[in-house]
Design an enzyme around this catalytic site. Structure first.
Site, PDB file in Angstrom:
ATOM      1  N   ASP A  51       0.816  -1.212   0.000  1.00  0.00           N
ATOM      2  CA  ASP A  51       0.000   0.000   0.000  1.00  0.00           C
ATOM      3  C   ASP A  51       0.851   1.264   0.000  1.00  0.00           C
ATOM      4  OD1 ASP A  51      -2.419  -1.397   0.061  1.00  0.00           O
ATOM      5  OD2 ASP A  51      -2.416  -1.523   2.254  1.00  0.00           O
ATOM      6  N   TYR A 109       6.395 -10.102   6.793  1.00  0.00           N
ATOM      7  CA  TYR A 109       6.446  -8.653   6.981  1.00  0.00           C
ATOM      8  C   TYR A 109       7.090  -8.327   8.322  1.00  0.00           C
ATOM      9  CZ  TYR A 109       3.247  -7.606   3.086  1.00  0.00           C
ATOM     10  OH  TYR A 109       2.677  -7.458   1.845  1.00  0.00           O
TER      11      TYR A 109
END
EC number: 5.4.99.12
Length: 262
Positions: A51, A109
């Site tokens: 994003d 992540y």
């Protein structure tokens, strides 16, 4: 010929990975650079569409091209045309059945929090700042109820387009390194804003706003409205994508560089 590349980028100045008309994105910059090297139009596929503001140390992409170029030419040529906050780190010619997204078996992540009284200067845009003292041990404890396959409706954004809220978290660790608190999480795949929503819930627990058991309550509720505020994007990094061994993709240091391996 199918080529896989590993790409690193600072997402601070971009509207995410995916190409969007009129917006500055990572995908557009990468495709522009590769098209220059190929002297023809190149379209790429990535492992994870990050994003706005999200970074990557080891994003994996693939593309098809009939032009005869060495891997070295793809890497160094692309880096010549890429902006300074994006670089190609590694590459390999792949079989036709390799797919950067669908061949991946897991994504990893790291969410990095600067936990200090004064906001950071040099790391701005690369970490999330929390001035309230965080107990990483409570965050670690609370996160363990999220392991395994679960319905993560409470941790997906309202804009999430996935057909199912089911995801399988393989590992979740929260550690402290001086003023840095790091959430390290691996799953088969992630829902839209899933990592940032998990980070938001664990920050609420670590700051003492909610007890450890609240994480389980949020998970079981299957209601996004009952969770915490979505944590900011700029502390989030895609650090590793894992594929079956048959593809022989190199596993690089997860990073980011200002962290050290434990």
């Amino acid at each position: 010929m199918r080529i896989a590349l590993v790409v690193e980028y600072d997402g601070s100045q971009y509207h995410g990975w995916q190409a969007q008309t009129g917006l500055h994105t990572i995908q557009q910059a990468v495709e522009f650079a590769l098209s220059k090297v190929a002297d023809s139009s190149i379209s790429v596929v990535c492992a994870g569409r990050t994003d706005t503001g999200v970074h990557a140390t080891n994003q994996v992409i693939h593309f098809d091209c009939e032009k005869d170029r060495s891997i070295r030419a793809w890497i160094h040529g692309a880096n010549t045309f890429l902006p300074k906050d994006i670089c190609v780190k590694w590459g390999k010619e792949m079989p036709e059945n390799f797919h950067a997204r669908y061949s991946a078996v897991s994504r990893r992540y790291r969410y990095v929090i600067y936990n200090g009284a004064i906001r950071p200067g040099l790391l701005r845009g690369n970490v999330t700042w929390q001035y309230r003292q965080l107990d990483h041990r409570l965050m670690q404890q609370g996160g363990q109820c999220l392991l395994g396959e679960n319905d993560f409706t409470s941790f997906r954004s309202v804009e999430c387009q996935s057909n199912t809220p089911m995801r399988n978290i393989h590992q979740l660790q929260v550690t402290r390194h001086g003023d840095l608190v790091v959430l390290d999480i691996t799953a088969n795949a992630f829902l839209h804003h899933m990592v940032r929503n998990i980070a938001g819930v664990l920050i609420a627990v670590g700051s003492g706003k909610h007890p450890v058991g609240w994480v389980k309550d949020v998970l079981n509720a299957k209601d996004r409205k009952l969770g915490a505020e979505t944590a900011p994007s700029y502390g989030l990094y895609l650090v590793q994508v894992t594929y079956p061994k048959e593809f022989g993709l190199l596993q690089n240091n997860p990073g980011p560089l200002f962290l050290w391996e434990k």
